[in-house]
Write an enzyme that holds these catalytic residues in place. Structure first.
Site, mmCIF file in Angstrom:
data_model
loop_
_atom_site.group_PDB
_atom_site.id
_atom_site.type_symbol
_atom_site.label_atom_id
_atom_site.label_comp_id
_atom_site.label_asym_id
_atom_site.label_seq_id
_atom_site.Cartn_x
_atom_site.Cartn_y
_atom_site.Cartn_z
ATOM 1 C CB CYS A 1 9.404 1.210 0.544
ATOM 2 S SG CYS A 1 7.825 1.209 -0.339
HETATM 3 N N1 LIG Z 1 3.593 0.537 -0.352
HETATM 4 C C1 LIG Z 1 4.117 1.609 -0.212
HETATM 5 O O1 LIG Z 1 4.106 2.182 0.574
HETATM 6 C C2 LIG Z 1 4.800 2.118 -1.429
HETATM 7 C C3 LIG Z 1 5.403 3.434 -1.703
HETATM 8 C C4 LIG Z 1 6.083 4.046 -2.330
HETATM 9 C C5 LIG Z 1 6.355 3.319 -3.435
HETATM 10 N N2 LIG Z 1 6.069 1.847 -3.555
HETATM 11 C C6 LIG Z 1 6.280 0.980 -4.609
HETATM 12 O O2 LIG Z 1 5.145 0.853 -5.607
HETATM 13 C C7 LIG Z 1 5.383 -0.180 -6.348
HETATM 14 C C8 LIG Z 1 4.237 -0.968 -6.020
HETATM 15 O O3 LIG Z 1 3.878 -1.302 -4.543
HETATM 16 P P1 LIG Z 1 2.447 -1.778 -3.771
HETATM 17 O O4 LIG Z 1 2.864 -1.609 -2.405
HETATM 18 O O5 LIG Z 1 1.491 -0.868 -4.408
HETATM 19 O O6 LIG Z 1 2.627 -3.230 -4.228
HETATM 20 P P2 LIG Z 1 1.156 -4.141 -4.087
HETATM 21 O O7 LIG Z 1 1.729 -5.499 -3.847
HETATM 22 O O8 LIG Z 1 0.381 -3.489 -2.852
HETATM 23 O O9 LIG Z 1 0.261 -4.214 -5.300
HETATM 24 C C9 LIG Z 1 0.956 -4.562 -6.550
HETATM 25 C C10 LIG Z 1 -0.138 -4.988 -7.243
HETATM 26 O O10 LIG Z 1 0.385 -5.259 -8.695
HETATM 27 C C11 LIG Z 1 -0.493 -6.570 -9.111
HETATM 28 N N3 LIG Z 1 0.480 -6.983 -10.118
HETATM 29 C C12 LIG Z 1 1.557 -7.913 -10.075
HETATM 30 N N4 LIG Z 1 2.112 -8.112 -11.280
HETATM 31 C C13 LIG Z 1 1.338 -7.613 -11.981
HETATM 32 C C14 LIG Z 1 1.116 -7.597 -13.624
HETATM 33 N N5 LIG Z 1 2.213 -8.051 -14.212
HETATM 34 N N6 LIG Z 1 0.299 -7.048 -14.307
HETATM 35 C C15 LIG Z 1 -0.511 -6.463 -13.417
HETATM 36 N N7 LIG Z 1 -0.735 -6.283 -12.121
HETATM 37 C C16 LIG Z 1 0.355 -6.825 -11.555
HETATM 38 C C17 LIG Z 1 -0.414 -7.466 -7.850
HETATM 39 O O11 LIG Z 1 -1.465 -8.394 -8.097
HETATM 40 C C18 LIG Z 1 -0.886 -6.259 -6.872
HETATM 41 O O12 LIG Z 1 -2.352 -5.967 -6.751
HETATM 42 C C19 LIG Z 1 6.478 -1.046 -5.544
HETATM 43 O O13 LIG Z 1 7.771 -0.800 -6.806
HETATM 44 C C20 LIG Z 1 6.875 -0.414 -4.431
HETATM 45 O O14 LIG Z 1 8.309 -0.426 -4.133
HETATM 46 C C21 LIG Z 1 5.293 1.415 -2.492
#
Ligand SMILES: NC(=O)c1ccc[n+]([C@@H]2O[C@H](COP(=O)([O-])OP(=O)(O)OC[C@H]3O[C@@H](n4cnc5c(N)ncnc54)[C@H](O)[C@@H]3O)[C@@H](O)[C@H]2O)c1
Length: 436
Positions: free
Chosen positions: A273
């Site tokens: 992030c």
């Molecule tokens: N990690 C954090 O601390 C956090 C906090 C707040 C917001 N976010 C935001 O949330 C979003 C997700 O982040 P995250 O950390 O959970 O990512 P992550 O990589 O942990 O998880 C994302 C998941 O999405 C799956 N994926 C990718 N493309 C896909 C598709 N087309 N269909 C289905 N599944 C799919 C991946 O296989 C993965 O398991 C991002 O935009 C991030 O900026 C993250």
């Protein structure tokens, strides 16, 4: 399904939910809805992850495997990679990654791929919410256009909203239900419906006037953090030149009970992030003919920190008549922050690589990260034994995991470079410890 019908089904916890993306964000959210009694499907393209989840193995520090197994047994949660589940879903929440391209421009291909799948299976009456952090305009300019032309009429039979996820993985105090949720709908009906859904699991839900406000609120939060970390990092560089402890200065300033919030320096910024999100906004502003100067400067300062840490190690070794070349360095903590195993954008990787380039023999310890890959070679974590500490020329603290015994590290290692002030308060001769 009518708007009123969906409200009723949400109230009765009968509405079928699909959370697309089962990572750090999507899994805890899906589990929280399932716990509240909703039938929830976690949809993910990663087959290994789906298999693990269905076997009751969590991939998130915020979800206990035991809890997941219970929900699976009760039939309230299941994972799948079959997108046809969307045809039956009454609400779809999109939580897929939003990384940067090599050019540092936004890569929203995951959001587009997920939303295209949802749009292709659009079911009238559906509520669709984007949670991935993204640039302002994504929901109204991009997502909406994917649904239009598929009989979807926003505010009538499609309810589209943006609600940023604010989870802090591993944070034991603030979990999904404790963190207020901001919601912006394309129409007021969209906002109300999305807010109503979140109110089933989240203590405080804040409706704003548009998805763009919600998209910008999330970006402002993370720009705020990024800029303040950069300020603390630059302050550390200044304090070092003045021979003053940065930590002591910040702690003294933090005694002011208003108008000040302490941020601390570190070896750089990491995670999915803070280093990434501000650049989404900078990109969008560039398209609008505006250069986001604070973001650019903060990014420059933060990204220079790994190089500075390498200089610190070099200087600390030099003071003890050693050089980096052939020095044995033990990096303590390679994850991007305390208490997690998340390696995304971790500055430790750049620091370890740079030290190795200078000829150092670098090993690492991290209770959360069993191995890392550097230049194609696999490096396995070592245990932090007294023997290991005595054999090292420099113990370099990069992530202040609570599992490390800092007193023992200070006692046993010939030299400690502490980029996290984890050893603050532990007495040590000045020539044996260098703190950022
Ligand atoms: N990690 C954090 O601390 C956090 C906090 C707040 C917001 N976010 C935001 O949330 C979003 C997700 O982040 P995250 O950390 O959970 O990512 P992550 O990589 O942990 O998880 C994302 C998941 O999405 C799956 N994926 C990718 N493309 C896909 C598709 N087309 N269909 C289905 N599944 C799919 C991946 O296989 C993965 O398991 C991002 O935009 C991030 O900026 C993250």
């Amino acid at each position: 399904m009518s708007h009123a019908g969906l409200v009723e089904r949400i109230r009765n916890r009968e509405a079928r939910l699909t959370v697309i993306g089962q990572g750090y964000v999507g899994l805890p959210l899906a589990v929280e809805f399932a716990r509240a009694g909703f039938p929830v499907t976690g949809l993910d393209t990663d087959l290994d992850r789906v298999t693990a989840l269905n076997a009751g193995r969590s991939c998130s520090p915020d979800v206990e495997s035991e809890d997941l197994a219970t929900l699976l047994r009760q039939g309230r949660y299941e994972a799948t990679s079959d997108f046809s589940v969307l045809e039956q879903s009454e609400a779809v929440l999109i939580c897929v990654p939003t990384p940067l391209r090599k050019s540092k421009d936004p890569d929203i291909s995951f959001v587009v791929a997920a939303a295209e799948q949802a749009a292709a299976r659009f079911r009238p009456g559906q509520l669709v919410i984007l949670e991935s952090t993204t640039y302002p305009g994504t929901t109204e300019e991009l997502l909406l256009s994917l649904f239009e032309g598929r009989q979807a009429r926003v505010g009538v039979n499609l309810f589209l909203a943006f609600s940023p996820e604010r989870i802090d993985p591993g944070n034991a105090t603030f979990k999904v239900r404790d963190i207020p949720k901001v919601v912006g709908g394309v129409t007021p009906e969209c906002a109300h419906l999305a807010a109503f859904l979140y109110r089933q699991i989240i203590t405080k839900v804040v409706e704003v006037s548009s998805p763009k406000v919600a998209e910008l609120a999330k970006l402002y939060e993370n720009v705020f953090r990024n800029v303040n970390i950069a300020l603390a990092n630059e302050f550390a560089l200044m304090c070092q030149r003045l021979g003053v402890s940065t930590r002591e200065v910040i702690d003294a300033a933090a005694t002011k009970p208003f108008g000040f919030m302490p941020f601390y320096p570190g070896p750089g910024i990491g995670g999915h992030c803070i280093p990434v999100d501000p650049l989404y906004l900078a990109w969008k502003m560039r398209l609008n003919g505006y250069e986001a100067r604070f973001i650019a400067l903060a990014d420059e300062i933060n990204r220079a920190m790994p190089r500075h840490v390498v200089e610190l190690v070099t200087e600390a070794l030099n003071r003890r008549a050693r050089c980096v070349n052939a020095a044995r360095i033990l990096a303590l903590g390679v994850a991007y922050k305390r208490g997690v195993g998340d390696m995304r954008e971790s500055p430790a990787l750049e620091i370890v690589a740079k030290l190795r380039d200078r000829g150092a023999e670098v090993s690492y310890a991290d209770p959360y990260v069993p191995s890392i890959v550097l230049d194609g070679a696999v490096l396995k974590a070592v245990a932090v034994t007294d023997e290991e500490l005595r054999a090292t020329d420099c113990a370099l603290i990069l992530a202040d995991h609570p599992e490390f015994d800092y007193r023992r590290i200070v006692e046993a290692a010939a030299l400690v470079v502490d980029t996290r002030n984890a050893t603050w308060g532990i007495p040590a001769p000045a020539d044996r410890i260098l703190r950022l």
